[in-house]
Design an enzyme around this catalytic site. Structure first.
Site, PDB file in Angstrom:
ATOM      1  N   HIS A 143      -2.681  -1.313   4.322  1.00 20.40           N
ATOM      2  CA  HIS A 143      -2.616  -2.696   4.802  1.00 20.40           C
ATOM      3  C   HIS A 143      -1.596  -3.438   3.939  1.00 20.40           C
ATOM      4  CE1 HIS A 143      -5.416  -2.836   1.435  1.00 20.40           C
ATOM      5  NE2 HIS A 143      -5.111  -4.129   1.316  1.00 20.40           N
ATOM      6  N   HIS A 163      -0.259  -1.226   0.746  1.00 21.27           N
ATOM      7  CA  HIS A 163      -0.914  -0.318  -0.194  1.00 21.27           C
ATOM      8  C   HIS A 163      -2.248   0.145   0.373  1.00 21.27           C
ATOM      9  CE1 HIS A 163      -3.580  -3.361  -2.653  1.00 21.27           C
ATOM     10  NE2 HIS A 163      -3.716  -3.522  -1.357  1.00 21.27           N
ATOM     11  N   HIS A 219       0.362  -7.011   2.126  1.00 16.49           N
ATOM     12  CA  HIS A 219       0.205  -8.300   1.451  1.00 16.49           C
ATOM     13  C   HIS A 219       1.579  -8.939   1.282  1.00 16.49           C
ATOM     14  CE1 HIS A 219      -4.011  -7.864   0.224  1.00 16.49           C
ATOM     15  NE2 HIS A 219      -3.731  -6.602  -0.084  1.00 16.49           N
ATOM     16  N   ASP A 261       9.661  -4.412  -2.874  1.00 21.86           N
ATOM     17  CA  ASP A 261       9.733  -5.226  -1.670  1.00 21.86           C
ATOM     18  C   ASP A 261       9.889  -4.360  -0.422  1.00 21.86           C
ATOM     19  OD1 ASP A 261       9.780  -7.565  -0.155  1.00 21.86           O
ATOM     20  OD2 ASP A 261      11.965  -7.684  -0.226  1.00 21.86           O
ATOM     21  N   HIS A 262       9.035  -4.623   0.585  1.00 20.55           N
ATOM     22  CA  HIS A 262       9.027  -3.876   1.844  1.00 20.55           C
ATOM     23  C   HIS A 262       8.871  -2.371   1.606  1.00 20.55           C
ATOM     24  CE1 HIS A 262      10.366  -7.711   3.458  1.00 20.55           C
ATOM     25  NE2 HIS A 262      10.085  -7.254   4.657  1.00 20.55           N
ATOM     26  N   CYS A 308      -9.750  -2.317   1.793  1.00 25.74           N
ATOM     27  CA  CYS A 308      -8.543  -1.850   1.095  1.00 25.74           C
ATOM     28  C   CYS A 308      -8.422  -0.328   1.124  1.00 25.74           C
ATOM     29  CB  CYS A 308      -8.537  -2.336  -0.353  1.00 25.74           C
ATOM     30  SG  CYS A 308      -8.385  -4.130  -0.510  1.00 25.74           S
ATOM     31  N   GLU A 315      -2.242 -11.519  -5.034  1.00 30.94           N
ATOM     32  CA  GLU A 315      -2.378 -10.678  -3.852  1.00 30.94           C
ATOM     33  C   GLU A 315      -2.655 -11.545  -2.621  1.00 30.94           C
ATOM     34  OE1 GLU A 315      -4.373  -6.495  -3.750  1.00 30.94           O
ATOM     35  OE2 GLU A 315      -5.923  -7.974  -3.313  1.00 30.94           O
TER      36      GLU A 315
END
Length: 266
Positions: free
Chosen positions: A173, A148, A175, A210-211, A167, A255
């Site tokens: 980047h 994100h 998580h 996801d991904h 961020c 996070e």
């Protein structure tokens, strides 16, 4: 008013008539022998600090009380049902917790027992709370990986980097997020199927994020910053009406192991 919590760990081998107490409460007391069932019972009490000791309740006394009055309940039930080839479902676990609550509630002096939470695995727990001891809460953790970027087009570049720091990296980047979904249901109702619960969370939430690049791949975040606060609310909205036999209580998103947000939706 303070809340003090203590994790009490114990192991039960259903094949044996009893387990040795052992000497390492950090790992497990009773110690269990061989391949045993491991549990962790969180006991939370609420009260005022005693000026003479600085304690709400001495945690050593919590340990002794739980091992004297609660652990034998679990050990006895596990061994009895094992020998009778009876399954112990989540609602039976909740009833055990309620029985344990009755045994412990008056054992901590002026402090009030406020929560019992039994960890079944590192990622799954059942608990009851003083706010409504007729309900039980089931929680399970899931994971997803995503990228994100936090940015507000109404801010200047300088303001964005001032507010969002790393961020705001233009390339984004990633998580490894953890999501804990908690549902609730009255104690004594029919069992629910954990596999069905997991399937709903996977299909209606995890697959969506996801991904993925949250900013570009998830419609809700194309104009809304995918902060953990907004991700938690997003998760709630995706799951709130999906369970037919239980009620969604809370969604918590981590996070990092230092940062999380819980959303209750009401």
């Amino acid at each position: 008013m303070h809340k003090t919590a203590r994790h009490v760990r114990f192991s039960i081998n259903p094949f044996l008539p009893s387990d040795s107490d052992g000497f390492n409460s950090y790992a497990s007391m009773p110690a269990g022998e061989g391949l045993s069932l491991f549990f962790e019972l969180l006991v939370e009490v609420t009260g005022n600090v005693e000026p003479a000791t600085g304690f709400v309740v001495n945690v050593t006394d919590i340990d002794k009380t739980v091992r004297q009055f609660a652990v034998p309940l679990f050990a006895g039930r596990i061994r009895e049902d094992f020998r009778q080839d009876r399954h112990i479902g989540f609602f039976q676990i909740a009833e055990l917790l309620k029985t344990a609550w009755g045994q412990l509630a008056d054992k901590f002096g002026s402090a009030k027992l406020s929560k019992l939470s039994l960890k079944l695995t590192p990622f799954r727990k059942v608990e009851i709370d003083s706010e409504d001891t007729k309900m039980f809460y089931f929680s399970e953790r899931f994971e997803f990986a995503a990228t994100h970027k936090l940015w507000n087009e109404q801010f200047s570049n300088e303001r964005n980097f001032e507010v969002f720091g790393n961020c705001a990296n233009p390339s984004g980047h990633g998580h490894n997020y953890i999501v804990e979904v908690t549902i609730k249901k009255p104690i004594g109702c029919d069992n629910f199927c954990v596999a069905d619960f997991e399937k709903i969370v996977y299909n209606d939430l995890i697959k969506l994020v996801d991904h993925k690049n949250l900013n570009t791949d998830v419609a809700e975040f194309k104009k809304t910053n995918p902060t953990i606060e907004n991700i938690a609310a997003f998760a709630w909205n995706k799951l709130a009406d999906k369970f037919s036999d239980v009620q969604l209580h809370c969604v918590t998103v981590w996070e990092t192991d230092k940062t999380y947000c819980s959303y209750y939706g009401h």
